[in-house]
Design a protein around this motif. Structure first.
Motif, mmCIF file in Angstrom:
data_model
loop_
_atom_site.group_PDB
_atom_site.id
_atom_site.type_symbol
_atom_site.label_atom_id
_atom_site.label_comp_id
_atom_site.label_asym_id
_atom_site.label_seq_id
_atom_site.Cartn_x
_atom_site.Cartn_y
_atom_site.Cartn_z
ATOM 1 N N GLU A 18 -2.452 -9.256 -2.424
ATOM 2 C CA GLU A 18 -3.660 -9.970 -1.982
ATOM 3 C C GLU A 18 -3.891 -11.231 -2.801
ATOM 4 N N ASP A 58 1.605 -7.462 -14.457
ATOM 5 C CA ASP A 58 1.570 -6.006 -14.593
ATOM 6 C C ASP A 58 2.220 -5.329 -13.372
ATOM 7 N N PRO A 96 -9.143 -15.426 -13.759
ATOM 8 C CA PRO A 96 -8.352 -15.482 -15.000
ATOM 9 C C PRO A 96 -7.437 -14.278 -15.188
ATOM 10 N N LEU A 97 -7.856 -13.138 -14.694
ATOM 11 C CA LEU A 97 -7.039 -11.953 -14.902
ATOM 12 C C LEU A 97 -5.916 -11.813 -13.886
ATOM 13 N N THR A 100 -0.868 -3.629 -4.147
ATOM 14 C CA THR A 100 -1.801 -4.069 -3.103
ATOM 15 C C THR A 100 -2.634 -5.252 -3.603
ATOM 16 N N THR A 101 -3.142 -5.110 -4.800
ATOM 17 C CA THR A 101 -3.953 -6.185 -5.369
ATOM 18 C C THR A 101 -3.104 -7.433 -5.606
ATOM 19 N N PHE A 139 -2.396 -11.782 -15.341
ATOM 20 C CA PHE A 139 -2.090 -10.489 -15.978
ATOM 21 C C PHE A 139 -1.810 -9.415 -14.928
ATOM 22 N N GLN A 140 -2.614 -9.490 -13.869
ATOM 23 C CA GLN A 140 -2.465 -8.462 -12.849
ATOM 24 C C GLN A 140 -1.098 -8.576 -12.173
ATOM 25 N N ARG A 162 1.041 4.023 -2.968
ATOM 26 C CA ARG A 162 0.733 5.436 -2.709
ATOM 27 C C ARG A 162 1.918 6.318 -3.089
ATOM 28 N N ARG A 217 0.839 -1.212 0.000
ATOM 29 C CA ARG A 217 0.000 0.000 0.000
ATOM 30 C C ARG A 217 0.869 1.256 0.000
ATOM 31 N N LYS A 219 -1.342 2.867 -8.467
ATOM 32 C CA LYS A 219 -2.792 2.652 -8.581
ATOM 33 C C LYS A 219 -3.197 1.274 -8.076
ATOM 34 N N GLU A 220 -2.743 0.979 -6.894
ATOM 35 C CA GLU A 220 -3.130 -0.227 -6.143
ATOM 36 C C GLU A 220 -2.749 -1.514 -6.875
ATOM 37 N N ARG A 221 -1.800 -1.425 -7.746
ATOM 38 C CA ARG A 221 -1.359 -2.652 -8.435
ATOM 39 C C ARG A 221 -0.717 -3.621 -7.453
#
Lengths: 559, 329
Positions: free
Chosen positions: A89, A112, A104-105, A85-86, A108-109, A76, A72, A81-83
């Motif tokens: 998780e 990225d 499925p994504l 953090t996501t 990619f996430q 910040r 996080r 853009k919370e990449r």
């Protein structure tokens, strides 16, 4: 790497924050010392913020930021853009204890997020810098602390006074304990209930002082209670016995045969006196009739004088005299031995009385010391307040007149306490000044002359009397001999010369009432023989302003 | 019904979406936010309500979208005398074989893309006839339910309520719309472009980009965009703070809001943010996505009180206050 940098940044941030917080605590501490009587140890001032900062840094050094927190923070800081953090998780969800299939994504996430993270240089992304807000807060707090520490604090006088009183109380408690030890030693040699009672009273008095060292009033009350207790132990017998032995010594000293015994008795060596009497009884047989008669007369005379104060001793002495006079050798020797034993017994009683008197004197002295210590502190505080007020008035007047003025004032650190002050104003070449007589001050100290180009001088009231307790005895001799008291004699006291030479003075009439009241109060509070109380009253009557022989101020000061 | 299609790759999603926007942009000048909002509604499988004064191209926008998406399209012009059966369909007597019987005649709702033009000119009774279709995607006539073909979108336009001859939509009806988009007056530059394009001999015409199956595949993919818990928590807090009875609500909300956003508002917020994220080339929802779709998602779900009307406070202003007052973490 990012975690370490974040930890360093956190340490830096919190160190400054805690430093500022510690400085705020210092400021509160110092501000409180201006309203409440406690002292702030200066070395502790930097220690508080430094200790807080060090403690904070230590605690944070053991802190391990979680991956989610770092993610996080990085998002910040770097605008990801919370990449991250996501991604964290998703990774946790896939690898954690309750692993679940990723959407499925997710691939990619994660890809990225990693791509974005790879483009970042941690040290460039997270430069370790101090936050301006915390730094400014710390600087502001430190300025406040310095100002509070440097600016004069009137409450410090009260604190010093308390410390002086506490020190005095502690010292007197030790003295009482020492006196109790001495009584205990005496009791060990010759045990008696009276000595034991004195020792117990002294120890309890010392204990009460140690417990009540915070307040001079309580300490004085404890000592007064001790005095009352010792006074209660003091009976008439002690003084009577002492009188009897003194009279006995005087009578025996007149006869050559008993002179040595009388001398020992007068010196207080009662054992030696008893031994001398036993020696005389052994020599009775070798004495001539005339010597025996003279000895019998001397013994009877001594017995008669002693019987007024101590009938038992007087009776034994008279029995010895009768036996010597009747010429019965064995009976006379026995009577003399009995008189010697009676003398030893009386000496034992007298020793207890002496210990009690010493204890009483010690209690009185302790009370006097504590009371003096307390009064000194109050006088010092009053002088300081008065001095500040005068300085303020002088500065105001200086601004209005626009002329050069000089002012000197000072304080004496001497125990007797005092104050001298003066005021001068004028222009170069034309000096004029006014002054007041010094007020009980031994030394006027140093003065300031802010911005004054004029020279000031005051009249020197050398004829004003300044009270000095040590001087009272000499003056009493003059009173007894009928000579009028001349206040100029005060200059014979070398300690007063400095005060008299000082330009700062107050009027005699002003100080007279103050000193008289103080002296009378002391005579009422302290244990002083009645005769000496009258001496004090006579002294002040003789120096009362307006009476013949009393001191008169040479010149009333102009304010 | 559109046939199922293999899962779409994210790159294809972005390419198709970009193409749709570009194709619509050939006809609709300016209004990029509205176009993005409409597309978001389509990709989220939701319905859109477009509000604006007459003549701003609302109907043209929906019509163009239907052309680009190559979907069946029907338009219903709402008027005060429009009856529910006029849009849902009705049973008519027909001659079949041996005798007569009732036969259901589908109304204009039976299309992939329905344009409910000037929806607030119809009475609430007729407006409410859309409720079942929008929520359940089916129509019930004479105790018989008829499923609507998927994808099914209702694009409604309405004039501002202040205008005469309009009926405000019921709250339950409003809540069915994913977004409420405000169509603003174009800039001078856009007006010049509009004039040039529409007054020539060959007005621009959009070409089909995607069919129903592609749209369905895009819808499925968009829902897969992950959202982190802090971001989701932020969305929840945004919705919660629109409620005046919540302790964390701002003073403005407590004073001017009668009812806050419903859970559908939260769904709209998150779904819209997911679409926006993937349209931006990202595979996760960010705080800024939520902020970007907060106004169209919530403005028709925050019901203001009379005091707000009297003082001219709009739902947009309330939501902006909520956005400012809500910390991201």
């Amino acid at each position: 790497m990012v975690g370490r940098i974040v930890k360093l940044q956190t340490i830096a941030t919190w160190t400054v924050r805690l430093l500022a917080f510690g400085l705020v605590l210092d400021a509160i501490w110092l501000a409180g010392a201006r309203f409440f009587p406690y002292s702030v140890p200066m070395p502790a001032l930097p220690a508080v913020p430094l200790a807080l900062a060090a403690l904070g840094a230590l605690v944070i050094s053991f802190w391990r930021p979680s991956m989610a927190h770092l993610a996080r923070l990085t998002d910040r800081q770097l605008g990801f853009k919370e990449r991250l953090t996501t991604a964290v998780e998703l990774h946790t969800a896939a690898t954690g204890p309750e692993a679940r299939p990723l959407p499925p994504l997710a691939g990619f996430q994660l890809s990225d997020a990693l791509n974005h993270l790879r483009r970042v240089e941690p040290l460039e992304a997270f430069p370790i810098r101090l936050r301006l807000r915390e730094v400014n807060a710390a600087l502001a707090a430190s300025l406040v602390v310095v100002a509070l520490a440097v600016l004069p604090n009137a409450m410090q006088q009260t604190v010093r006074q308390r410390e002086q009183v506490q020190q005095a109380v502690k010292l007197e408690a030790e003295r009482l304990t020492k006196a109790a030890d001495q009584v205990a030693a005496a009791n060990a040699e010759n045990p008696s209930d009276e000595l034991q009672g004195i020792e117990q009273a002294l120890r309890e008095g010392a204990k009460a002082l140690e417990h009540r060292s915070a307040s001079s009033e309580e300490s004085l009350a404890a000592l007064a209670a001790l005095e009352q207790r010792l006074q209660a132990l003091r009976g008439q017998n002690g003084e009577d016995l002492q009188d009897a032995l003194a009279q006995l010594a005087g009578s025996m000293a007149q006869d050559p045969a008993t002179r040595q015994a009388g001398t020992s008795l007068a010196k207080g060596d009662y054992q030696q006196a008893a031994s001398e009497m036993r020696r005389i009884s052994e020599q009775l047989d070798s004495m001539s009739q005339a010597e025996r008669q003279r000895l019998a007369r001397s013994m009877r005379q001594a017995g008669q004088r002693a019987s007024r104060s101590n009938p038992a001793l007087g009776q034994s002495m008279q029995q010895a005299a009768n036996a010597i006079e009747q010429g019965s050798g064995g009976e006379a020797q026995g009577a003399m031995d009995q008189a010697a034993s009676q003398l030893e017994q009386s000496a034992g009683q007298l020793r207890a009385s002496g210990e009690r008197d010493r204890a009483l004197a010690q209690a009185q002295q302790s009370r006097s010391q504590i009371a003096r210590s307390s009064q000194q502190g109050q006088a010092q505080q009053g002088r300081n307040q008065q001095g500040r007020g005068q300085q303020g008035q002088a500065q105001q007047g200086q601004a209005q007149q626009g002329q050069g003025q000089g002012q000197g004032q000072g304080e004496s650190g001497d125990e007797s306490g005092g104050q001298g002050q003066g005021h001068g104003q004028g222009q170069p070449g034309q000096g004029q000044g006014q002054g007041q007589p010094g007020q009980g001050g031994n030394n006027g100290g140093e003065g300031e002359q802010p911005g004054g180009s004029g020279a000031g001088s005051g009249s020197k009231p050398g004829s004003d009397a300044i009270y000095d307790p040590g001087f009272a005895a000499a003056r009493q001799e003059r009173i007894d001999s009928g000579q009028p008291f001349e206040p100029t004699d005060a200059s014979q006291n070398p300690q007063l010369e400095d005060a008299q030479q000082n330009d700062a003075r107050v009027s005699y009439s002003q100080v007279y009432a103050q000193y008289q009241e103080q002296a009378v109060q002391n005579t009422q509070n302290a244990y002083i023989p009645i005769g000496l109380k009258d001496l004090v009253k006579d002294y002040f009557s003789s120096i009362q302003p307006g009476q013949s022989g009393g001191a008169q101020p040479a010149q009333e000061p102009a304010r | 019904m559109a046939t199922a299609q293999a899962p779409l790759a994210p790159a294809d999603f972005i390419r198709i979406a970009t193409s749709i926007e570009a194709e619509v942009g050939k006809v609709i000048v300016g209004q990029d936010d509205v176009v993005r909002g409409i597309l978001t509604c389509v990709l989220a499988g939701g319905h859109a309500l477009l509000e604006g004064v007459p003549g701003l191209g609302k109907t043209m926008l929906v019509r163009t979208l239907s052309d680009v998406l190559d979907l069946s399209f029907s338009r219903v012009q709402f008027t005060p005398d429009l009856m529910p059966a006029d849009i849902t369909g009705t049973n008519v007597i027909s001659e079949e074989g041996a005798g007569r019987g009732f036969q259901f005649q589908p109304g204009p709702l039976f299309a992939n893309l329905v344009l409910a033009d000037e929806i607030n000119r119809a009475t609430p009774k007729t407006q409410s006839a859309l409720l079942e279709a929008m929520q359940e995607q089916r129509v019930t006539v004479a105790k018989t339910s008829y499923a609507l073909e998927r994808p099914f979108f209702v694009m409604a336009t309405q004039n501002p309520i202040e205008m005469e001859g309009t009926y405000p939509l019921p709250e339950a009806q409003l809540d069915r719309f994913l977004f409420k988009l405000t169509v603003t007056f174009p800039s001078e530059e856009d007006l010049m472009t509009i004039a040039e394009r529409t007054t020539g001999s060959r007005p621009p015409r959009a070409q089909p980009i995607a069919d129903g199956a592609t749209v369905m595949a895009m819808m499925d993919l968009a829902r897969e965009v992950p959202i982190a818990r802090p971001v989701l928590s932020y969305a929840v807090r945004l919705v919660t703070r629109t409620h005046p009875d919540k302790p964390e609500a701002s003073e403005a909300v407590k004073r001017y809001v009668r009812y806050g956003a419903s859970p559908r508002g939260l769904q709209s917020l998150v779904l819209g943010a997911k679409i926006r994220a993937i349209l931006e080339g990202r595979f996760n929802v960010a705080f800024e996505d939520l902020k970007a779709v907060a106004l169209p998602s919530l403005r028709h779900r925050v019901i203001l009180n009379f005091e707000a009307d009297a003082e001219g406070i709009t739902a947009d202003r309330i939501i902006s206050d909520v956005l400012l007052a809500t910390r991201e973490e």
